[in-house]
Motif scaffolding. Sequence first.
Motif, PDB file in Angstrom:
ATOM      1  N   ASN A  28      72.721   5.165  97.177  1.00  0.00           N
ATOM      2  CA  ASN A  28      71.351   5.653  97.265  1.00  0.00           C
ATOM      3  C   ASN A  28      71.127   6.843  96.342  1.00  0.00           C
ATOM      4  N   PRO A  29      69.874   7.177  96.043  1.00  0.00           N
ATOM      5  CA  PRO A  29      69.585   8.316  95.165  1.00  0.00           C
ATOM      6  C   PRO A  29      70.125   9.626  95.731  1.00  0.00           C
ATOM      7  N   ASP A  30      70.488  10.524  94.816  1.00  0.00           N
ATOM      8  CA  ASP A  30      71.025  11.818  95.200  1.00  0.00           C
ATOM      9  C   ASP A  30      69.913  12.802  95.552  1.00  0.00           C
ATOM     10  N   ASN A  31      70.301  13.928  96.126  1.00  0.00           N
ATOM     11  CA  ASN A  31      69.358  14.979  96.515  1.00  0.00           C
ATOM     12  C   ASN A  31      68.932  15.769  95.284  1.00  0.00           C
ATOM     13  N   GLU A  32      67.661  15.636  94.880  1.00  0.00           N
ATOM     14  CA  GLU A  32      67.191  16.277  93.658  1.00  0.00           C
ATOM     15  C   GLU A  32      67.165  17.794  93.760  1.00  0.00           C
ATOM     16  N   ASN A  33      67.199  18.336  94.965  1.00  0.00           N
ATOM     17  CA  ASN A  33      67.193  19.785  95.124  1.00  0.00           C
ATOM     18  C   ASN A  33      68.566  20.404  94.921  1.00  0.00           C
ATOM     19  N   LEU A  34      69.615  19.577  94.920  1.00  0.00           N
ATOM     20  CA  LEU A  34      70.974  20.094  94.829  1.00  0.00           C
ATOM     21  C   LEU A  34      71.691  19.695  93.550  1.00  0.00           C
ATOM     22  N   ILE A  35      71.315  18.570  92.975  1.00  0.00           N
ATOM     23  CA  ILE A  35      72.064  18.016  91.848  1.00  0.00           C
ATOM     24  C   ILE A  35      71.317  18.272  90.540  1.00  0.00           C
ATOM     25  N   GLN A  36      71.947  18.996  89.619  1.00  0.00           N
ATOM     26  CA  GLN A  36      71.387  19.178  88.280  1.00  0.00           C
ATOM     27  C   GLN A  36      71.756  17.972  87.429  1.00  0.00           C
ATOM     28  N   TYR A  37      70.753  17.343  86.806  1.00  0.00           N
ATOM     29  CA  TYR A  37      71.026  16.182  85.979  1.00  0.00           C
ATOM     30  C   TYR A  37      70.988  16.554  84.507  1.00  0.00           C
ATOM     31  N   PRO A  38      72.029  16.225  83.754  1.00  0.00           N
ATOM     32  CA  PRO A  38      72.097  16.658  82.359  1.00  0.00           C
ATOM     33  C   PRO A  38      71.004  16.077  81.482  1.00  0.00           C
ATOM     34  N   TRP A  39      70.447  14.913  81.867  1.00  0.00           N
ATOM     35  CA  TRP A  39      69.387  14.328  81.047  1.00  0.00           C
ATOM     36  C   TRP A  39      68.000  14.674  81.574  1.00  0.00           C
ATOM     37  N   GLY A  40      67.916  15.430  82.664  1.00  0.00           N
ATOM     38  CA  GLY A  40      66.651  16.022  83.076  1.00  0.00           C
ATOM     39  C   GLY A  40      65.711  15.151  83.881  1.00  0.00           C
ATOM     40  N   ASP A  41      66.085  13.913  84.210  1.00  0.00           N
ATOM     41  CA  ASP A  41      65.171  13.074  84.975  1.00  0.00           C
ATOM     42  C   ASP A  41      65.537  13.117  86.451  1.00  0.00           C
ATOM     43  N   SER A  42      64.919  12.257  87.214  1.00  0.00           N
ATOM     44  CA  SER A  42      65.070  12.302  88.667  1.00  0.00           C
ATOM     45  C   SER A  42      66.443  11.772  89.103  1.00  0.00           C
ATOM     46  N   PRO A  43      66.862  12.080  90.329  1.00  0.00           N
ATOM     47  CA  PRO A  43      68.159  11.626  90.828  1.00  0.00           C
ATOM     48  C   PRO A  43      68.289  10.103  90.827  1.00  0.00           C
TER      49      PRO A  43
END
Length: 276
Positions: free
Chosen positions: A168-183
Amino acid sequence: GWFSDRHVELTGLDPSIGDSELWTGKLVGPANYESSFGDGMIVHLAASDPYSVEYFVYFNRKTGVNRDTRAAEDRVLVTQRRTDLEYLQADSFGLELSSGENYTIRGIRESLDVIIAVTEIELSTSPGYANVQIISHLREPCIGDSPCTAQTLDVDGDPIIISTRGCNPDNENLIQYPWGDSPKNSAWFKFVAPASNCATVDFHYVSGDMEPDLAIYDPQHGCDGNMVFLNLSSAGLNPAITYSNYTAGKTYYGFLNGKHGELEVAGNLTATECFL
């Protein structure tokens, strides 16, 4: 809405329904709205909340008022819309399906997929129609669905099997994504940094729909706190990350997903100590 009295509404999409036939029937084009009572115009797969995505399935029959259509003529189209918007957003898609083709909406509800199959397109009759079957499929449970359920990867130990199937999708409030889009849907692993402060994590591709992404994170407050991005590899089917600035004895986390998480990927993962 558009032909709202002829919508086929598919609601209650929940993993509890398991593998089921949701709907099978004929779809006709917009020109046949008044001459084909009993046939569907649009199948609507309802969203689960105001900020999720809903899907529409319809037959783009090239005839009558729709005779000048210049794209996807006489094909079944699958489109999506975020439910808090009244229009199709820029990232919506118009997937085209011909007779014999199918498309899987992965994770429409947690571990539930929906498969849209076009079994026949008949144009010699009046009206022409597309026979469509829509079924649900319960995916295998994800192993390592979040940092707190991450698989343990032993440095210089045996490889682990890792797969994004069912994740399932990750928690967008905790995970920084290197490409900048949503979890996206990620399979997580963790390892303890060796005494040299240097480790190489290797992914060995076995199966999947797309090249994988491999990323490493530094946890700030355990598995359920903020994760600070350290490194990323998305080089081909077998990405690897060598990093020499770990803190010996500290637990680090990483994830695998199928190129920004769009598709499934699986393989073997190893970690080895390095000396740079």
